[in-house]
Design a protein around this motif. Structure first.
Motif, PDB file in Angstrom:
ATOM      1  N   SER A  58      21.607  46.954  36.451  1.00 26.69           N
ATOM      2  CA  SER A  58      20.167  46.786  36.250  1.00 26.69           C
ATOM      3  C   SER A  58      19.468  48.136  36.177  1.00 26.69           C
ATOM      4  O   SER A  58      18.616  48.370  35.302  1.00 26.69           O
ATOM      5  N   LEU A  59      19.830  49.048  37.053  1.00 29.42           N
ATOM      6  CA  LEU A  59      19.212  50.372  37.059  1.00 29.42           C
ATOM      7  C   LEU A  59      19.524  51.146  35.787  1.00 29.42           C
ATOM      8  O   LEU A  59      18.692  51.924  35.304  1.00 29.42           O
ATOM      9  N   ALA A  60      20.727  50.939  35.242  1.00 28.45           N
ATOM     10  CA  ALA A  60      21.166  51.705  34.076  1.00 28.45           C
ATOM     11  C   ALA A  60      20.899  50.986  32.752  1.00 28.45           C
ATOM     12  O   ALA A  60      21.144  51.558  31.686  1.00 28.45           O
ATOM     13  N   GLY A  61      20.425  49.762  32.805  1.00 25.80           N
ATOM     14  CA  GLY A  61      20.192  49.016  31.578  1.00 25.80           C
ATOM     15  C   GLY A  61      21.483  48.581  30.914  1.00 25.80           C
ATOM     16  O   GLY A  61      21.560  48.498  29.682  1.00 25.80           O
ATOM     17  N   CYS A  62      22.511  48.301  31.727  1.00 28.40           N
ATOM     18  CA  CYS A  62      23.804  47.829  31.219  1.00 28.40           C
ATOM     19  C   CYS A  62      23.914  46.315  31.407  1.00 28.40           C
ATOM     20  O   CYS A  62      23.136  45.701  32.139  1.00 28.40           O
ATOM     21  N   THR A  63      24.905  45.756  30.787  1.00 24.20           N
ATOM     22  CA  THR A  63      25.231  44.356  31.005  1.00 24.20           C
ATOM     23  C   THR A  63      26.216  44.255  32.161  1.00 24.20           C
ATOM     24  O   THR A  63      27.071  45.117  32.340  1.00 24.20           O
ATOM     25  N   PHE A  64      26.104  43.175  32.939  1.00 22.51           N
ATOM     26  CA  PHE A  64      26.963  42.971  34.095  1.00 22.51           C
ATOM     27  C   PHE A  64      27.609  41.594  34.045  1.00 22.51           C
ATOM     28  O   PHE A  64      26.991  40.614  33.620  1.00 22.51           O
ATOM     29  N   PHE A  65      28.870  41.541  34.478  1.00 26.09           N
ATOM     30  CA  PHE A  65      29.558  40.260  34.631  1.00 26.09           C
ATOM     31  C   PHE A  65      30.415  40.305  35.884  1.00 26.09           C
ATOM     32  O   PHE A  65      31.142  41.280  36.117  1.00 26.09           O
ATOM     33  N   ASP A  66      30.333  39.255  36.671  1.00 25.78           N
ATOM     34  CA  ASP A  66      31.126  39.130  37.888  1.00 25.78           C
ATOM     35  C   ASP A  66      32.401  38.364  37.571  1.00 25.78           C
ATOM     36  O   ASP A  66      32.385  37.141  37.437  1.00 25.78           O
ATOM     37  N   ALA A  67      33.520  39.090  37.443  1.00 27.63           N
ATOM     38  CA  ALA A  67      34.787  38.431  37.130  1.00 27.63           C
ATOM     39  C   ALA A  67      35.223  37.494  38.248  1.00 27.63           C
ATOM     40  O   ALA A  67      35.979  36.548  38.024  1.00 27.63           O
ATOM     41  N   GLY A  68      34.733  37.735  39.448  1.00 30.72           N
ATOM     42  CA  GLY A  68      35.046  36.865  40.566  1.00 30.72           C
ATOM     43  C   GLY A  68      34.407  35.497  40.458  1.00 30.72           C
ATOM     44  O   GLY A  68      34.751  34.598  41.225  1.00 30.72           O
ATOM     45  N   SER A  69      33.487  35.326  39.511  1.00 33.39           N
ATOM     46  CA  SER A  69      32.866  34.013  39.312  1.00 33.39           C
ATOM     47  C   SER A  69      33.778  33.066  38.550  1.00 33.39           C
ATOM     48  O   SER A  69      33.538  31.851  38.528  1.00 33.39           O
ATOM     49  N   VAL A  70      34.830  33.607  37.926  1.00 33.50           N
ATOM     50  CA  VAL A  70      35.735  32.762  37.144  1.00 33.50           C
ATOM     51  C   VAL A  70      37.198  32.950  37.534  1.00 33.50           C
ATOM     52  O   VAL A  70      38.068  32.224  37.050  1.00 33.50           O
ATOM     53  N   ALA A  71      37.496  33.935  38.388  1.00 33.04           N
ATOM     54  CA  ALA A  71      38.881  34.232  38.720  1.00 33.04           C
ATOM     55  C   ALA A  71      38.990  34.622  40.192  1.00 33.04           C
ATOM     56  O   ALA A  71      38.036  35.131  40.791  1.00 33.04           O
ATOM     57  N   ALA A  72      40.174  34.392  40.760  1.00 26.07           N
ATOM     58  CA  ALA A  72      40.443  34.752  42.143  1.00 26.07           C
ATOM     59  C   ALA A  72      41.806  35.426  42.239  1.00 26.07           C
ATOM     60  O   ALA A  72      42.713  35.146  41.451  1.00 26.07           O
ATOM     61  N   THR A  73      41.942  36.316  43.198  1.00 28.13           N
ATOM     62  CA  THR A  73      43.215  37.000  43.379  1.00 28.13           C
ATOM     63  C   THR A  73      44.281  36.036  43.899  1.00 28.13           C
ATOM     64  O   THR A  73      43.972  35.018  44.520  1.00 28.13           O
ATOM     65  N   SER A  74      45.516  36.386  43.636  1.00 25.49           N
ATOM     66  CA  SER A  74      46.644  35.547  44.040  1.00 25.49           C
ATOM     67  C   SER A  74      46.901  35.646  45.549  1.00 25.49           C
ATOM     68  O   SER A  74      46.761  36.706  46.145  1.00 25.49           O
ATOM     69  N   SER A  75      47.304  34.529  46.135  1.00 28.63           N
ATOM     70  CA  SER A  75      47.662  34.534  47.551  1.00 28.63           C
ATOM     71  C   SER A  75      48.975  35.265  47.796  1.00 28.63           C
ATOM     72  O   SER A  75      49.325  35.559  48.941  1.00 28.63           O
ATOM     73  N   VAL A  76      49.701  35.589  46.724  1.00 25.13           N
ATOM     74  CA  VAL A  76      50.968  36.301  46.875  1.00 25.13           C
ATOM     75  C   VAL A  76      50.743  37.698  47.444  1.00 25.13           C
ATOM     76  O   VAL A  76      51.426  38.125  48.365  1.00 25.13           O
ATOM     77  N   ASP A  77      49.762  38.424  46.869  1.00 26.28           N
ATOM     78  CA  ASP A  77      49.490  39.766  47.398  1.00 26.28           C
ATOM     79  C   ASP A  77      48.015  40.004  47.721  1.00 26.28           C
ATOM     80  O   ASP A  77      47.664  41.039  48.275  1.00 26.28           O
ATOM     81  N   GLY A  78      47.149  39.066  47.357  1.00 26.51           N
ATOM     82  CA  GLY A  78      45.735  39.210  47.678  1.00 26.51           C
ATOM     83  C   GLY A  78      44.990  40.220  46.839  1.00 26.51           C
ATOM     84  O   GLY A  78      43.810  40.475  47.073  1.00 26.51           O
ATOM     85  N   VAL A  79      45.649  40.782  45.830  1.00 26.40           N
ATOM     86  CA  VAL A  79      45.065  41.862  45.036  1.00 26.40           C
ATOM     87  C   VAL A  79      45.049  41.532  43.545  1.00 26.40           C
ATOM     88  O   VAL A  79      44.025  41.694  42.871  1.00 26.40           O
ATOM     89  N   HIS A  80      46.181  41.067  43.042  1.00 19.68           N
ATOM     90  CA  HIS A  80      46.346  40.897  41.600  1.00 19.68           C
ATOM     91  C   HIS A  80      46.120  39.456  41.157  1.00 19.68           C
ATOM     92  O   HIS A  80      45.856  38.570  41.986  1.00 19.68           O
ATOM     93  N   LEU A  81      46.213  39.229  39.852  1.00 16.27           N
ATOM     94  CA  LEU A  81      45.862  37.938  39.257  1.00 16.27           C
ATOM     95  C   LEU A  81      47.075  37.270  38.650  1.00 16.27           C
ATOM     96  O   LEU A  81      47.899  37.931  38.013  1.00 16.27           O
ATOM     97  N   ASP A  82      47.171  35.950  38.818  1.00 15.19           N
ATOM     98  CA  ASP A  82      48.203  35.222  38.086  1.00 15.19           C
ATOM     99  C   ASP A  82      47.738  35.041  36.645  1.00 15.19           C
ATOM    100  O   ASP A  82      46.612  35.421  36.280  1.00 15.19           O
ATOM    101  N   ALA A  83      48.600  34.476  35.823  1.00  9.95           N
ATOM    102  CA  ALA A  83      48.307  34.389  34.392  1.00  9.95           C
ATOM    103  C   ALA A  83      47.047  33.576  34.115  1.00  9.95           C
ATOM    104  O   ALA A  83      46.235  33.934  33.257  1.00  9.95           O
ATOM    105  N   ASP A  84      46.873  32.462  34.826  1.00 10.97           N
ATOM    106  CA  ASP A  84      45.706  31.613  34.585  1.00 10.97           C
ATOM    107  C   ASP A  84      44.407  32.351  34.868  1.00 10.97           C
ATOM    108  O   ASP A  84      43.419  32.216  34.135  1.00 10.97           O
TER     109      ASP A  84
END
Length: 212
Positions: A167-193
């Motif tokens: 907002s301060l910089a006049g850029c577009t923002f998207f929260d990837a966490g609104s559509v994806a969650a990290t894997s319970s395998v390592d808590g960091v990375h993403l599965d294919a889905d």
């Protein structure tokens, strides 16, 4: 032809949570974005495992500090119409930064770099879309748990901080966490889905930015 640079870390590279390798091209979010946008757009994926916004990692054989490498990527691929930056997960490592405010400041520096780099041949600075990565989860592997556990709570603050920075910089923002969650395998990375979900969700935002 429009050109989009996706600049990120292992979530953009396509790291498989169990450490067995790299997701197939069709499952990495930049390639999903390419498929969604079609032939009129060229999507370039530049993901490096461990990359930070603006913090040095002296344990790595690669330069992971994006504030030091983004200019090179911009110079390599210009002219660009849009740069998408999804970084911040590795900033949560307590040995590097460990808090969301530091990641926000790093992201602000990257926005500045995109806008002030010395583009040649009259090329204009590209638009910027910043994405907050999905928050960290409780890691199943001891190594990731020990290095990230202090950053789990902080990672949940990234979306709010990044939204403010955009907002301060006049850029577009998207929260990837609104559509994806990290894997319970390592808590960091993403599965294919989940990595595919990011590519599909960001596609209409990119279309709007590029007036497609």
């Amino acid at each position: 032809m429009k050109t989009v640079l996706c600049y990120g870390d292992s979530l953009t590279w396509g790291y498989i949570p169990d450490g067995s390798g790299r997701h197939a091209f069709r499952d990495r979010w930049p390639q999903v974005l390419q498929a969604e946008l079609g032939n009129g757009v060229h999507v370039i994926a530049d993901g490096l495992n461990g990359r930070t916004t603006a913090y040095d990692d002296h344990l790595s054989g690669f330069e992971r500090n994006a504030a030091k490498t983004l200019t090179t990527a911009l110079g390599t691929h210009f002219p660009l119409d849009l740069v998408i930056i999804m970084l911040g997960t590795n900033d949560m490592k307590h040995v590097l930064c460990g808090n969301a405010l530091g990641a926000k400041r790093g992201m602000q520096r990257l926005i500045e770099i995109v806008r002030t780099s010395p583009y040649q041949f009259g090329a204009e600075a590209p638009r910027v879309l910043i994405m907050s990565p999905p928050p960290l989860g409780k890691a199943g592997g001891e190594e990731f748990r020990l290095i990230f556990e202090d950053g789990i709570e902080q990672s949940h603050l990234l979306a709010g901080f990044y939204k403010n920075a955009a907002s301060l910089a006049g850029c577009t923002f998207f929260d990837a966490g609104s559509v994806a969650a990290t894997s319970s395998v390592d808590g960091v990375h993403l599965d294919a889905d989940n990595t595919r979900a990011i590519g599909k969700a960001v596609a209409p935002i990119v279309r709007d930015i590029l007036d497609l």
